[in-house]
Design an enzyme around this catalytic site. Structure first.
Site, mmCIF file in Angstrom:
data_model
loop_
_atom_site.group_PDB
_atom_site.id
_atom_site.type_symbol
_atom_site.label_atom_id
_atom_site.label_comp_id
_atom_site.label_asym_id
_atom_site.label_seq_id
_atom_site.Cartn_x
_atom_site.Cartn_y
_atom_site.Cartn_z
ATOM 1 N N GLY A 1 0.833 -1.197 0.000
ATOM 2 C CA GLY A 1 0.000 0.000 0.000
ATOM 3 C C GLY A 1 0.865 1.243 0.000
ATOM 4 N N VAL B 1 0.736 4.870 5.246
ATOM 5 C CA VAL B 1 0.246 3.754 6.069
ATOM 6 C C VAL B 1 1.402 2.797 6.384
ATOM 7 C CG1 VAL B 1 -1.370 1.814 6.181
ATOM 8 C CG2 VAL B 1 -2.123 3.992 5.228
ATOM 9 N N GLU C 1 5.708 -3.196 0.795
ATOM 10 C CA GLU C 1 5.674 -3.021 -0.660
ATOM 11 C C GLU C 1 4.927 -1.715 -0.915
ATOM 12 O OE1 GLU C 1 7.058 -4.903 -3.030
ATOM 13 O OE2 GLU C 1 7.831 -6.442 -1.687
ATOM 14 N N CYS D 1 1.496 0.367 -9.208
ATOM 15 C CA CYS D 1 2.559 0.901 -8.338
ATOM 16 C C CYS D 1 3.842 1.190 -9.110
ATOM 17 C CB CYS D 1 2.838 -0.069 -7.200
ATOM 18 S SG CYS D 1 3.236 -1.725 -7.768
HETATM 19 P P1 NAD Z 1 -5.491 0.718 0.321
HETATM 20 O O1 NAD Z 1 -6.250 1.962 0.592
HETATM 21 O O2 NAD Z 1 -6.210 -0.511 -0.114
HETATM 22 O O3 NAD Z 1 -4.651 0.394 1.622
HETATM 23 C C1 NAD Z 1 -3.875 -0.767 1.711
HETATM 24 C C2 NAD Z 1 -4.234 -1.518 2.968
HETATM 25 O O4 NAD Z 1 -3.927 -0.700 4.098
HETATM 26 C C3 NAD Z 1 -5.712 -1.872 3.070
HETATM 27 O O5 NAD Z 1 -5.831 -3.236 3.362
HETATM 28 C C4 NAD Z 1 -6.236 -0.984 4.180
HETATM 29 O O6 NAD Z 1 -7.213 -1.608 4.963
HETATM 30 C C5 NAD Z 1 -4.998 -0.689 5.013
HETATM 31 N N1 NAD Z 1 -5.049 0.629 5.646
HETATM 32 C C6 NAD Z 1 -5.408 1.796 5.063
HETATM 33 N N2 NAD Z 1 -5.314 2.816 5.953
HETATM 34 C C7 NAD Z 1 -4.866 2.273 7.106
HETATM 35 C C8 NAD Z 1 -4.564 2.804 8.415
HETATM 36 N N3 NAD Z 1 -4.698 4.090 8.685
HETATM 37 N N4 NAD Z 1 -4.125 1.935 9.347
HETATM 38 C C9 NAD Z 1 -3.986 0.618 9.079
HETATM 39 N N5 NAD Z 1 -4.278 0.075 7.882
HETATM 40 C C10 NAD Z 1 -4.713 0.874 6.917
HETATM 41 O O7 NAD Z 1 -4.375 0.922 -0.781
HETATM 42 P P2 NAD Z 1 -3.495 2.197 -1.118
HETATM 43 O O8 NAD Z 1 -2.553 2.487 -0.040
HETATM 44 O O9 NAD Z 1 -4.340 3.298 -1.663
HETATM 45 O O10 NAD Z 1 -2.727 1.520 -2.342
HETATM 46 C C11 NAD Z 1 -2.093 2.263 -3.289
HETATM 47 C C12 NAD Z 1 -0.625 2.389 -2.920
HETATM 48 O O11 NAD Z 1 -0.056 1.111 -2.857
HETATM 49 C C13 NAD Z 1 0.167 3.149 -3.946
HETATM 50 O O12 NAD Z 1 1.100 3.964 -3.297
HETATM 51 C C14 NAD Z 1 0.891 2.046 -4.714
HETATM 52 O O13 NAD Z 1 2.072 2.474 -5.335
HETATM 53 C C15 NAD Z 1 1.132 1.062 -3.635
HETATM 54 N N6 NAD Z 1 1.272 -0.284 -4.172
HETATM 55 C C16 NAD Z 1 2.473 -0.876 -4.071
HETATM 56 C C17 NAD Z 1 2.662 -2.134 -4.605
HETATM 57 C C18 NAD Z 1 3.982 -2.817 -4.522
HETATM 58 O O14 NAD Z 1 4.024 -4.003 -4.826
HETATM 59 N N7 NAD Z 1 5.044 -2.159 -4.120
HETATM 60 C C19 NAD Z 1 1.607 -2.792 -5.228
HETATM 61 C C20 NAD Z 1 0.371 -2.163 -5.287
HETATM 62 C C21 NAD Z 1 0.223 -0.902 -4.747
#
Ligand code: NAD
Length: 453
Positions: free
Chosen positions: A188, A192, A210, A244
């Site tokens: 994510g 976070v 990641e 990502c």
């Molecule tokens: P998201 O909003 O789905 O959050 C990811 C997870 O974090 C969820 O399961 C959510 O429940 C949890 N979460 C969110 N806020 C939280 C908090 N305050 N406390 C605890 N848990 C919490 O996804 P996102 O963050 O919007 O995803 C997009 C990001 O992820 C982008 O920055 C992208 O580049 C990155 N990403 C990275 C990869 C990788 O493999 N490196 C792959 C996909 C996405």
């Protein structure tokens, strides 16, 4: 006990029975997971369509095919990965047995993101199962339909005590984070990511993060600009820019900016027709919150192509921005949408300086026919991964570790790297109770005579 506490306690209890450890059991679970993808393909792609408007072929190409490949690889290689790894001996251990024995860590928490909801949630699970762990799976709540399908289907195929699915949002994730795990695997955003690491620190739990960031793309004026732009257009607008490792922005010399814009426009038309809105291969922004966020990023830059949008449908046309200033809104955060800013630089040296002034990205792309130039970029910058003359495809190579560095994450996975990441590499030295004479030197009294000094 909360639902989250119960799931973790059950997974811990199941792990303590030892049943996740025998290789036959791991193989059986991986085969069941494989079966899920063949038997339930329709439910999976239907949910992805509802969540992200991905076409059936798109969902298969970018989500399930890769996963099935990873499961197949784990099934073929597990015996080799899990076997003791012999190491070099030193003089004092010549007659002993010295090796590394990979062992399961225990109970792993997997927190997935929404953009490739199956790939980023189940791929770590493949590693967790292969390495003999229990795993609590927390899919992203943002992909409502996929989370429900995962919650319904996984328990029908794999051991529901060892690998429970816990759905929910921030509250539920934070409740999970109050539990003790042996590893946390989070995908994510970086903000976070810090919350996850803080929670993990309370129990000294190791983490894999990641994350994302702004992945730069340098286009050299001497390359085949048409091919470069076709590949960049694919990398940028796939999944509506919500990847990502999408190239976040382009750096190039002013002399080729117009050509780059024209070529990107040509490829947009080729891939998504004159009206991407009605094209089945063009996705949507995940929700209104992200729609508004991406639209705000456009406000202080010049649109060279696209810009059309429809909030009610979360649609933003493939958009190109020209002569973007480093201070522009679009350069202050990861775009994660179908917007491609072009920034002009005087040449490669300035591009490298520009990249190095910012956080280390997850991916770095360079397009050039010149090997020396490519090597210079590689040697003078840092990023999770780097690709010359293409975009995204390094993700699909299981023999490459996939992960970030610095602000884009820590740890890596895919193929054997997933297995290693979720194993403890235990140092083992097996000595005989013989040859005690060799040890006399180390026992006190430490006289010079005994040591031969
Ligand atoms: P998201 O909003 O789905 O959050 C990811 C997870 O974090 C969820 O399961 C959510 O429940 C949890 N979460 C969110 N806020 C939280 C908090 N305050 N406390 C605890 N848990 C919490 O996804 P996102 O963050 O919007 O995803 C997009 C990001 O992820 C982008 O920055 C992208 O580049 C990155 N990403 C990275 C990869 C990788 O493999 N490196 C792959 C996909 C996405």
């Amino acid at each position: 006990m909360s639902r989250e506490q119960q799931a973790v306690a059950r997974a811990r209890k199941a792990f303590e029975t030892g049943r996740s450890k025998p290789l036959e059991y791991r193989i059986c679970q991986l085969k069941n997971l494989q079966r899920l993808f063949t038997e339930r393909q329709k439910e999976i792609v239907d949910a992805i369509k509802k969540d992200l408007n991905k076409s059936e072929q798109g969902a298969q190409l970018y989500e399930t095919l890769g996963l099935e490949g990873e499961i197949g690889l784990a099934l073929r290689k597990l015996k080799e990965w899990a076997a003791p790894r012999s190491v070099e001996k030193n003089l004092l251990t010549l007659s002993d047995t010295v090796y590394i024995q990979p062992e399961p860590l225990g109970v792993v928490l997997i927190i997935g993101a929404w953009n490739y909801p199956w790939a980023v949630t189940i791929q770590p699970l493949v590693g967790a199962i292969a390495a003999g762990n229990a795993a609590v799976v927390k899919p992203s709540e943002v992909c409502v339909h996929t989370a429900k399908v995962m919650e319904d289907l996984l328990p029908l195929y794999i051991d529901k005590e060892l690998y429970p699915v816990v759905t929910g949002g921030v509250t539920e994730t934070q409740e999970l984070l109050r539990q003790r795990f042996d590893h946390i695997f989070y995908t994510g955003n970086s903000t976070v990511g810090k919350i996850i690491m803080e929670a993990a620190a309370k129990n000294l739990t190791p983490v894999t993060l990641e994350l994302g960031g702004k992945s730069p793309c340098y286009i050299d004026k001497n390359c085949d600009i048409s091919i470069a732009c076709r590949r960049v257009t694919w990398g940028k607008y796939t999944n509506c820019g919500q990847t990502c490792i999408a190239p976040d922005y382009i750096l190039c010399e002013p002399s080729i900016q117009d050509r780059v814009i024209e070529e990107v426009k040509k490829s947009i038309k080729e891939f998504y027709t004159d009206n991407p809105k009605t094209c089945p291969d063009y996705g949507r922004i995940i929700n209104q919150h992200h729609f508004k966020r991406v639209m705000k990023l456009l406000s202080d830059s010049t649109i060279a192509a696209g810009g059309q949008n429809d909030e009610s449908d979360c649609y933003i046309a493939p958009t190109v921005l020209r002569d973007v200033k480093p201070e522009a809104n679009v350069m202050q955060e990861e775009i994660f949408g179908p917007v491609l800013p072009i920034l002009t630089v005087s040449g490669l040296d300035e591009a490298i300086k520009f990249i190095n002034k910012r956080e280390k990205p997850l991916a770095l792309y360079v397009f050039s026919p010149d090997e020396k130039l490519i090597n210079k970029v590689r040697d003078e910058t840092s990023s999770g991964g780097m690709v010359a003359n293409d975009c995204l495809v390094h993700f699909s190579i299981s023999s490459l570790p996939f992960g970030g560095v610095g602000n884009s994450g820590m740890g890596s996975y895919h193929g054997k790297f997933s297995f290693d990441q979720l194993s403890h590499m235990r140092s083992c030295l097996i000595k005989q109770l013989k040859m005690e004479g060799v040890n006399s030197m180390r026992y006190p009294p430490h006289t010079a005579k005994k040591l031969g000094w």
